[in-house]
Write a protein that holds these residues in place. Structure first.
Motif, mmCIF file in Angstrom:
data_model
loop_
_atom_site.group_PDB
_atom_site.id
_atom_site.type_symbol
_atom_site.label_atom_id
_atom_site.label_comp_id
_atom_site.label_asym_id
_atom_site.label_seq_id
_atom_site.Cartn_x
_atom_site.Cartn_y
_atom_site.Cartn_z
ATOM 1 N N ASP A 14 1.121 10.471 0.395
ATOM 2 C CA ASP A 14 0.694 9.210 -0.199
ATOM 3 C C ASP A 14 0.934 8.109 0.827
ATOM 4 O OD1 ASP A 14 0.116 10.361 -2.670
ATOM 5 O OD2 ASP A 14 2.118 10.005 -3.442
ATOM 6 N N VAL A 15 -0.024 7.215 0.956
ATOM 7 C CA VAL A 15 0.129 6.048 1.816
ATOM 8 C C VAL A 15 0.258 4.840 0.907
ATOM 9 C CG1 VAL A 15 -0.971 4.593 3.557
ATOM 10 C CG2 VAL A 15 -1.189 7.076 3.686
ATOM 11 N N ARG A 16 1.283 4.052 1.110
ATOM 12 C CA ARG A 16 1.516 2.855 0.298
ATOM 13 C C ARG A 16 1.212 1.608 1.110
ATOM 14 N NH1 ARG A 16 5.859 3.908 -4.114
ATOM 15 N NH2 ARG A 16 5.726 6.162 -4.216
ATOM 16 N N VAL A 17 0.411 0.752 0.528
ATOM 17 C CA VAL A 17 0.086 -0.538 1.134
ATOM 18 C C VAL A 17 0.601 -1.595 0.168
ATOM 19 C CG1 VAL A 17 -1.745 -2.062 1.928
ATOM 20 C CG2 VAL A 17 -1.949 0.415 2.259
ATOM 21 N N ARG A 18 1.538 -2.384 0.630
ATOM 22 C CA ARG A 18 2.163 -3.400 -0.223
ATOM 23 C C ARG A 18 1.773 -4.788 0.281
ATOM 24 N NH1 ARG A 18 8.597 -3.761 -1.508
ATOM 25 N NH2 ARG A 18 8.379 -5.103 -3.308
#
Length: 60
Positions: free
Chosen positions: A42-46
């Motif tokens: 999973d790639v998280r972009v915050r």
């Protein structure tokens, strides 16, 4: 500020626009390099602050 991480790991890239745009639909491009991660994750972009995200892309 935009932060990118893989899974629950540490932030791999942190990007900030140098100046605000003149309107909510004026876009800028932010780019960052970070280490290649093998396998599926999973790639998280915050997003922090008053930002809009139009697109995320990866190349290698």
């Amino acid at each position: 500020m935009v932060e990118v991480s893989v899974g629950d790991g540490p932030v791999l890239a942190s990007l900030s626009p140098s100046a605000p745009t003149s309107g909510p639909y004026d876009y800028i491009t932010l780019r960052a390099s970070f280490a290649v991660v093998d396998g599926a994750h999973d790639v998280r972009v915050r997003l922090r602050g008053p930002l809009r995200l139009a697109r995320v892309g990866f190349s290698g």
